[in-house]
Design a protein around this motif. Structure first.
Motif: not given
Ligand SMILES: Cc1cc2nc3c(=O)[nH]c(=O)nc-3n(C[C@H](O)[C@H](O)[C@H](O)COP(=O)(O)O)c2cc1C
Length: 273
Positions: A11, A33-35, A37, A89, A91, A154-158, A180, A196, A198
């Motif tokens: 980190r 934690h890691r997102s 995909r 997306q 994933h 993984v969150y999807i704000g998209g 999301f 990733k 910080r």
């Molecule tokens: C509210 C929110 C929305 C996000 N939306 C997307 C998204 O639409 N697509 C995606 O691939 N990642 C999305 N992410 C993931 C972030 O890109 C990711 O958390 C950030 O780059 C940090 O990486 P990590 O989670 O691997 O530590 C989102 C994260 C958050 C918190």
């Protein structure tokens, strides 16, 4: 080196400073934690889903109003339609489960109607914030719980790119909006996600008073750390983290359609007084 130390090193690089004495199994889990995909096709079991939702419901809630809901989507066709709403997306098609987290004022409106009381406070922006905050707290508990079960998320704000289409796909009533989405599934070990870095804690942690200028040194250091991370991950990111972040906020055109969110909220029945 212990697992916790390894994760702190990932980190923060060599600046890892959180003393290990303050580390618990939960903190160790959160540090990992890691997102994710890249997913295997295997379903998330109903037992796991129930445990994830119990963790989500255990989050704090403003005045215990429980102004959130979540839609669990397993149907491939709906997941694909949601993926299109979120800028296609890949994933989202791959993960077997999509959790769509909602700010939900419709349930409260109904309670008002059923108990014969006015619900005028629901027209205020504060109540939208209550719903969004409740949904985010529940979702983050869910993400941590899923990770503790060996799942990836993984969150999807998209999904906020096209709130009206998402609402129609999920039959959302007025007063409910998707905050999301969240992909959930078993991570594909052949395409493992990296942890990733910080910014140093000096960037986000202020003591007694806030200071912008005190963050400069930490941000310079984070630019270097992220340049190394992008290179190691073979990510083609142009410029430093600071430049990349600045580009992301350059204008309405960088918001992927979310510049019209106020219109979408009005359309969804939020008056935003
Ligand atoms: C509210 C929110 C929305 C996000 N939306 C997307 C998204 O639409 N697509 C995606 O691939 N990642 C999305 N992410 C993931 C972030 O890109 C990711 O958390 C950030 O780059 C940090 O990486 P990590 O989670 O691997 O530590 C989102 C994260 C958050 C918190």
């Amino acid at each position: 080196m212990s697992l916790a130390q390894q994760r702190l090193r990932a980190r923060y690089g060599d600046d890892a400073h959180t003393p290990e004495a303050a580390c618990t199994a939960l903190i160790e889990q959160l540090l990992d934690h890691r997102s994710v995909r890249a997913y295997l096709p295997d379903a998330v079991s109903e037992e796991m889903l129930a445990a994830i939702i119990a963790a989500a419901q255990s989050a704090a809630s403003s005045s215990n109003l429980q102004a959130w809901s979540v839609v669990a989507v397993r149907e491939a066709a709906t997941r694909a339609a949601l993926a299109e709403c979120a800028g296609d997306q890949a994933h989202m098609r791959e993960a077997p489960l999509q959790l769509v987290w909602l700010a939900d004022l419709a349930r409260l409106a109904r309670l008002g109607a059923q108990t014969g009381r006015p619900v005028e406070a629901l027209d205020y922006t504060e109540m939208l914030l209550v719903g969004v905050i409740d949904a985010a707290l529940a979702a983050q508990n869910a993400a941590a719980a899923a990770e503790s079960l060996g799942l990836g998320t993984v969150y999807i704000g998209g999904l906020r790119n096209q709130p009206e289409t998402v609402a129609s796909l999920l039959d959302l009533p007025p007063g409910v909006i998707a905050v999301f989405g969240m992909c959930v599934g078993h991570p594909d070990p052949t395409r493992a996600a990296a942890l990733k870095p910080r910014p140093p804690q000096s960037v986000v942690l202020h003591r007694e008073k806030y200071s912008l200028s005190a963050q400069d040194e930490g941000i310079t250091s984070y630019n270097t750390t992220m340049a190394e991370f992008y290179a190691a991950q073979q990510m083609k990111v142009r410029g430093t983290w600071a430049e990349h972040s600045a580009k992301r906020i350059a204008g309405p055109h960088t918001l992927s359609g979310r510049d019209r969110l106020v219109d979408a909220l009005h359309e969804r029945g939020f008056k935003l007084k």
